[in-house]
Design a protein around this motif. Structure first.
Motif, PDB file in Angstrom:
ATOM      1  N   LEU A   1      -9.542  19.511   6.649  1.00 46.19           N
ATOM      2  CA  LEU A   1     -10.047  20.673   7.247  1.00 46.19           C
ATOM      3  C   LEU A   1     -11.231  20.276   8.217  1.00 46.19           C
ATOM      4  N   LEU A   2     -12.061  19.473   7.588  1.00 48.74           N
ATOM      5  CA  LEU A   2     -13.440  19.095   8.491  1.00 48.74           C
ATOM      6  C   LEU A   2     -12.828  18.208   9.576  1.00 48.74           C
ATOM      7  N   ARG A   3     -12.075  17.385   9.747  1.00 46.84           N
ATOM      8  CA  ARG A   3     -11.362  16.552  10.679  1.00 46.84           C
ATOM      9  C   ARG A   3     -10.927  17.642  11.785  1.00 46.84           C
ATOM     10  N   ALA A   4      -9.928  18.437  11.274  1.00 43.31           N
ATOM     11  CA  ALA A   4      -9.244  19.494  12.350  1.00 43.31           C
ATOM     12  C   ALA A   4     -10.226  20.558  12.960  1.00 43.31           C
ATOM     13  N   THR A   5     -11.209  20.906  12.108  1.00 42.48           N
ATOM     14  CA  THR A   5     -12.104  22.042  12.711  1.00 42.48           C
ATOM     15  C   THR A   5     -13.322  21.520  13.721  1.00 42.48           C
ATOM     16  N   PHE A   6     -13.915  20.384  13.050  1.00 43.15           N
ATOM     17  CA  PHE A   6     -15.036  19.919  14.019  1.00 43.15           C
ATOM     18  C   PHE A   6     -14.486  19.047  15.171  1.00 43.15           C
ATOM     19  N   PRO A   7     -15.547  19.555  16.392  1.00 44.12           N
ATOM     20  CA  PRO A   7     -15.489  18.464  17.506  1.00 44.12           C
ATOM     21  C   PRO A   7     -15.925  17.114  16.884  1.00 44.12           C
TER      22      PRO A   7
END
Length: 536
Positions: A144-150
């Motif tokens: 989720l972090l990988r997909a959400t953060f630029p």
């Protein structure tokens, strides 16, 4: 003919995806997403150490044997380690949001069930379920972090994520001690229920489902079975090796079986349309180096921390709560340094912070090898603080190197790989350093006993005494005169500290080797591509 792997297809297509579109409102907001997943991650990380404090109370209340109590920990660890990579693949296939929420609900429900259990058998069963649901939750959080953060903000996010894990892991003994002493052992598990409810509500409101274009559409069932069996054999051998003996046919059999199964698994991945772990991932030298680095870091950290708790409680005579308070320099430094490490890695890349972190870790381990029976709090705090300072950039940087160098559609597998590397490294460190301690105790206890002019021990008594001394406990019976008991305590503590010093020296050498491995790392491809992009 063998079909192309997901990684090979990704080489012709956009690597992962473009930076996520700006979030409108709460759903999908990067920092709120981080806060939401951090609540769930905290619940799992806390449980890894908080339960150790509750084990004696569980044993007494449920009339459990020592083997039963060991299974409370081992069952959880096995379930978690065996399932992590498969759980990451489930997230890649069905979405990390769904996997995360199922993990949160299942973990909290299993925790509540443990608190209501009236037999140790039920506790063990629900602990295994805790491990399985925790395995769903952890890789999904990273996905989720990988997909959400630029890309240019990912390191900072992982820094805060690492801070939560480090603080929760180190804070477990403090919270566990308070709850067991002032409430009951059941409260250690019941506390996860409201935390899980909060994580679920936040997740339903905030988390956005992200699916990579090249997300897998099928499952490699054979690969799942082979990898699960291989991981089970490896972790089981590491858990039981000290009890069975490292030269015992059972230990060698499980280790040999793990090796064979890993080889068969690797060969099978070449002939599967949608492999569980595309081997082309490991053509990335930084990703492979990051995985090895995570194993070595966990080896030194978890293996070393194992002895620190015995040293504080059994040699210095501190309570579990006081022991946890003495570890606050380690916890505090990880809390402060993890976000700073994320910022440094974003600006300078991971190589220098990772090398520097492992050098600090090695120096801290060598410093801790000089601890003595009478070492004061200030000296201990210096080495614990330096250890936290060294671990923070490694926890953050190695995670980013693994996850950031994997294609977006394999971010769950990469997250599972990162967590599995930590589990294997921690188990390996505890096993190897435990064997070092046992060897030192076996070689020195009898001589130290004689030098103190204590009554001679039979071989059976010496074995029993060695087992106690390996965890810093003086083998004193109830009818021993005070002056003799004091001598025995001195011999036991001297022998334990000698073994601990050797174990920390080994951990320091491993950490120094990890610093060399860290020179092979580099910024993740997606992070590199996104450097200099807009800010959130």
């Amino acid at each position: 003919m063998t079909s192309q792997t997901t990684v090979e297809k990704a080489s012709r297509e956009p690597h992962g995806s473009v930076d996520p579109a700006p979030a409108k409102g709460l759903r999908g907001h990067p920092w709120l997403t981080l806060f939401s997943v951090a609540i769930g991650v905290m619940m799992v990380a806390l449980d890894g150490t908080i339960v150790a404090i509750a084990n004696p109370a569980i044993q007494q209340d449920l009339k459990a044997s020592l083997a039963d109590v060991q299974w409370i920990t081992n069952g959880y660890m096995l379930a978690l380690a065996v399932s992590l990579i498969t759980a990451g693949k489930l997230g890649d296939r069905f979405g990390h949001r769904q996997t995360f929420l199922i993990g949160v609900v299942g973990f909290a429900a299993a925790s509540g069930a443990i608190g209501l259990s009236d037999s140790v058998a039920l506790v063990i069963v629900f602990r295994v379920l805790q491990g399985l649901f925790g395995a769903l939750l952890m890789p999904a959080a990273l996905g989720l972090l990988r997909a959400t953060f630029p890309a240019e903000k990912l390191n900072m996010a992982i820094g805060i994520w690492g801070m939560v894990i480090g603080a929760s892991t180190a804070g477990g003994p403090i919270l566990g001690g308070v709850l067991v002493e002032h409430v009951n052992w059941q409260s250690v598990f019941f506390i996860n229920v409201p935390v899980g409810v909060i994580a679920l509500v936040l997740g339903l409101v905030i988390l956005r489902d992200h699916r990579a274009e090249n997300a897998p559409r099928s499952f490699d069932i054979g690969g799942i079975v082979l990898l699960s069996q291989a991981m089970f054999c490896l972790i089981w051998a590491l858990i039981k090796g000290s009890e069975w003996g490292w030269g015992d046919y059972r230990t060698i059999g499980f280790l040999g079986g793990a090796l064979v199964l890993f080889v068969v698994f690797a060969l099978s991945q070449k002939n599967v349309r949608e492999p569980l772990i595309p081997l082309a991932m490991f053509r990335s030298v930084p990703l492979s180096a990051g995985t090895v680095l995570m194993v070595l870091m966990a080896f030194a950290f978890m293996g070393g921390l194992f002895f620190v708790t015995f040293y504080l409680q059994n040699v210095h005579g501190l309570s579990p709560v006081d022991s946890g308070l003495h570890l606050l320099p380690l916890t505090g430094m990880m809390i402060v340094a993890s976000p700073l490490a994320g910022a440094m890695i974003t600006k300078f890349g991971p190589r220098v912070p990772l090398v520097g972190g492992m050098v600090c870790t090695a120096v801290a381990m060598f410093g801790m090898s000089q601890l003595e029976i009478g070492t004061g709090t200030l000296t201990m705090s210096i080495w614990f603080g330096l250890l936290g300072l060294g671990l923070a950039p490694v926890m953050v940087g190695a995670t980013e190197v693994i996850v950031g160098n994997a294609p977006m559609e394999l971010s769950g597998v990469a997250g599972g790989l990162q967590q599995a590397a930590m589990q294997v490294g921690g188990s390996l460190g505890t096993a190897v350093l435990g064997a070092v301690m046992a060897s030192q105790v076996d070689s020195k206890l009898e001589g130290n006993w004689k030098d103190a002019q204590l009554p001679p021990l039979s071989p059976e008594q010496l074995d029993q005494a060695s087992s106690a001394v390996e965890v810093g406990i003086p083998p004193v019976g109830g009818d021993v005169p005070p002056e003799i008991a004091q001598k025995i305590a001195g011999v036991a503590h001297d022998t334990f500290v000698s073994g601990m010093s050797t174990a920390f020296m080994v951990a320091g050498i491993v950490a120094a080797g990890a610093a060399v491995v860290a020179t092979l790392t580099k910024r993740g491809e997606n992070a590199a591509a996104g450097a200099g992009a807009g800010h959130i």
